[in-house]
Structures are given as C-alpha cells and as structure tokens.
Design an enzyme around this catalytic site. Structure first.
Site, PDB file in Angstrom:
ATOM      1  N   ASN A 147       0.802  -1.216   0.000  1.00 43.20           N
ATOM      2  CA  ASN A 147       0.000   0.000   0.000  1.00 43.20           C
ATOM      3  C   ASN A 147       0.839   1.272   0.000  1.00 43.20           C
ATOM      4  OD1 ASN A 147      -2.501   1.721   0.683  1.00 43.20           O
ATOM      5  ND2 ASN A 147      -1.141   2.088   2.436  1.00 43.20           N
ATOM      6  N   TYR A 223       4.909  10.410 -10.922  1.00 37.83           N
ATOM      7  CA  TYR A 223       3.970   9.551 -10.192  1.00 37.83           C
ATOM      8  C   TYR A 223       3.211   8.652 -11.162  1.00 37.83           C
ATOM      9  CZ  TYR A 223      -0.156   8.186  -7.517  1.00 37.83           C
ATOM     10  OH  TYR A 223      -1.167   7.471  -6.927  1.00 37.83           O
ATOM     11  N   LYS A 227       3.295   4.435 -11.246  1.00 36.06           N
ATOM     12  CA  LYS A 227       2.122   3.572 -11.085  1.00 36.06           C
ATOM     13  C   LYS A 227       1.867   2.727 -12.336  1.00 36.06           C
ATOM     14  CE  LYS A 227       0.785   4.528  -6.881  1.00 36.06           C
ATOM     15  NZ  LYS A 227       0.678   3.495  -5.828  1.00 36.06           N
TER      16      LYS A 227
END
EC number: 1.1.1.330
Length: 347
Positions: A147, A223, A227
C-alpha cells in the site's frame, strides 16, 4: 467493352462491396457483443456476486497479513478490516506512535497478534529491508498488501520537479515495493505449500495502483509513470506465481479521501478509505472496472464505471483524455499556488 462485360464488372464490384459490408457488420456485432458481456461482467462483479470468503487465504487460522504504509488512510483501513477478518498483522510504516496506537486498537478490538515496524522507506537503506526480514522470518504469512506510496506535493511540470521528490516517488512506489515483495513472497509460497497439504490455503498479493497509472497524467508525470510500472510488474508477477496458488492483483483507484490526495470530504466519486477498502476486499479476484485487464481490479463502483466509460469510448491513451487530464491538474496547481501565496502574505 460490351454492355454484358460492364454488367459483369458491376456485379463483381457489388459482390466485393457486399462482402466488405458483411465483414463490417460482423465486426460491429462482435464489438457490441463483447461490450455487452463486459458490461454484464462489471455489474455482476460490483453488485451481484457474493463477497469473497477470506478463509481461503488463511483467515482465522493464525496466518499473517503484511501491510505497508499502514499507519494512515487506506493502509490503516486495510489493517482494521483484515484484523476484523481474523488475520494476525505485520504493520510497516514511518511513525512509531501511530503504529503503536493502531496496534493497541486492533489487539483490543479483534484479539489478533499485531507486530509493528517503524521505518522510513524513502531512505532506501539496506537495514530497513533486513529489519523486515528479521521480523517476518518465522511467521506464517499468506497475504501482502503493498500500500505504501507517494505522489507529488502538488501537480508540477516534469521539468520543474525537484530531484528529491522525483527520487522519493520512485524509491517508495517502485523500489521499495519490489524489494519488500521479494522478501515476503517467498514466505507466502512457503506457507501455502505447507498448508496445501492440509487445507488448500491460497496466497494473496495486493498492490495499490492508481488512475494516474491507468491514464497518462500530465503534471504528475513521475507519479503516473511509477504507477504504470506497477501495472506491468504486477501482471507479470501474477503469471509467475499462479502455479504456486498465489493470487496477485493490482488495485486501481481514482481519488480517495486521504492525506496524500489532500481531499477531506467524500462524495459520489470520492469514497473514504473505509468504503474503498470494503469494496476492495469484497471483490478480490474480480476485475470490476478493469474488465480488459488481467489480474487487475477497479473495485469501487463509481471508479469502475468511470474507467469502463473511458476505456470503451476514447481510450486511456487518447489525446482528448490526456488534454482533459492536463486541464484538470493545471487547475489544481493554480489553486495550490494561490493558496501558498496567500499563506506567505499572512506570515
């Protein structure tokens, strides 16, 4: 050319055009059928199928779930809901005091064993990973929740991104996720092999993805890339570990109220962590909004429908979606800079 020859050529052209029309018609029927089946699968996954039973992953049998980024937001809620399902926990995060408070809460409420480890993953020190190895060495682990994550403080052009922010994002989102998985996944394989002789227990690895990885996102380029990397890595890992009875899933989310998103109030499109994690654990192993993607799930219903519409209309890599995304994050950047300027004036 005689009239009969002209007539014959016209007939041949007509047959050719007629054949092409039938091909187009067939492709249209195939597309409509595929689209309809995907939409039905979306509805079944989100609303009609029963919640997943976590007994198959070792719930209530002394097995451990490892959760990174566990002291706040989504990670904290994963800890609460996995403890409620009867898992012992290993919680890894940065702040010792928050981990201790959560440890006491979960042990008191759910009577499970909670082990904690406070490390700053952004430092990327070998000692951090050695600490994880030592803590987990003798534990029967069946679940890992990757996470931990970091985004930009505000939307920013790539050419203006500070080097430290860039390095922190890659270290936390990618390097740490891979290294922690390399430590924990062999423990899951070991536990599952031992348990399969008795109960047929499976393993589970969940990794938090993002719409930023699904759709290229200007002004969050680093970012977004980090991802997107997790999408390919997680899918590849799913193919490798399926033979070991380990389910590997990438979880795609849009905005969720959290300190990272800086959104405080939930809405139809923006759930709070409790709502998001509940929808995730209910649907593990089902694609929901990610019908075209292997080993991937978009579990919250509004996010799932949003992804389905984008994917089946413009496409996630289209120029129009990229432009809309740019305008959206540009407006956020402008507001953030104005707010920062007002605060400077007050000081």
């Amino acid at each position: 050319m005689t009239f009969m020859q002209q007539l014959q050529e016209a007939g041949e052209r007509f047959r050719c055009i007629n054949g092409l029309l039938w091909v187009v018609f067939g492709l249209g029927v195939l597309k409509c059928t595929t689209l309809s089946l995907r939409f039905l699968a979306l509805i079944f996954d989100l609303f009609l199928l029963p919640a997943v039973n976590f007994d198959k992953y070792g719930a209530k049998s002394g097995k451990y779930c490892v959760i990174t980024g566990a002291s706040d937001g989504i990670g904290k809620e994963f800890a609460r809901q996995m403890a409620k399902r009867g898992f012992n926990l290993v919680l890894i995060s940065r702040t010792q005091s928050k981990l201790e408070a959560l440890q006491k809460e979960l042990e008191d409420q759910h009577h499970v064993v909670v082990k904690i480890l406070a490390i700053d993953i952004a430092e990327d020190k070998e000692s951090n990973y050695e600490s994880i190895k030592e803590l987990c060495a003798q534990l029967p682990i069946t679940v890992l929740v990757n996470n931990v994550g970091q985004s930009h403080s505000i939307p920013v052009p790539f050419l203006e991104t500070e080097e430290k922010e860039l390095r922190d994002i890659i270290t936390i989102n990618n390097t740490a996720t891979l290294l922690i998985t390399q430590i924990i996944a062999p423990k899951i394989v070991e536990t599952v092999k031992a348990e399969n002789k008795k109960s047929g227990t499976r393993g589970l690895i969940l990794t938090m993805g993002s719409f930023g990885g699904l759709i290229p996102t200007p002004l969050l380029a680093t970012y977004s890339g980090s991802k997107s990397f997790l999408q390919s890595w997680s899918n590849s890992l799913a193919g490798e570990l399926s033979k070991d009875a380990i389910d590997v899933e990438l979880i795609i989310s849009y905005l969720v109220t959290s300190s990272m998103s800086k959104i405080r109030r939930s809405s139809l499109m923006i759930p709070n962590p409790q709502q998001f994690v509940k929808s995730t654990l209910r649907s593990v192993g089902r694609r929901c909004g990610s019908q075209e993607r292997y080993a991937t799930m978009t579990p919250y219903w509004a996010h799932a429908v949003y992804q389905f519409v984008i994917t089946e209309t413009f496409g996630v890599y289209s120029k129009i979606v990229n432009s809309i995304n740019y305008s959206f994050h540009k407006s956020i950047r402008i507001r953030a800079l104005k707010k920062a300027a007002r605060q400077v004036k007050k000081e």
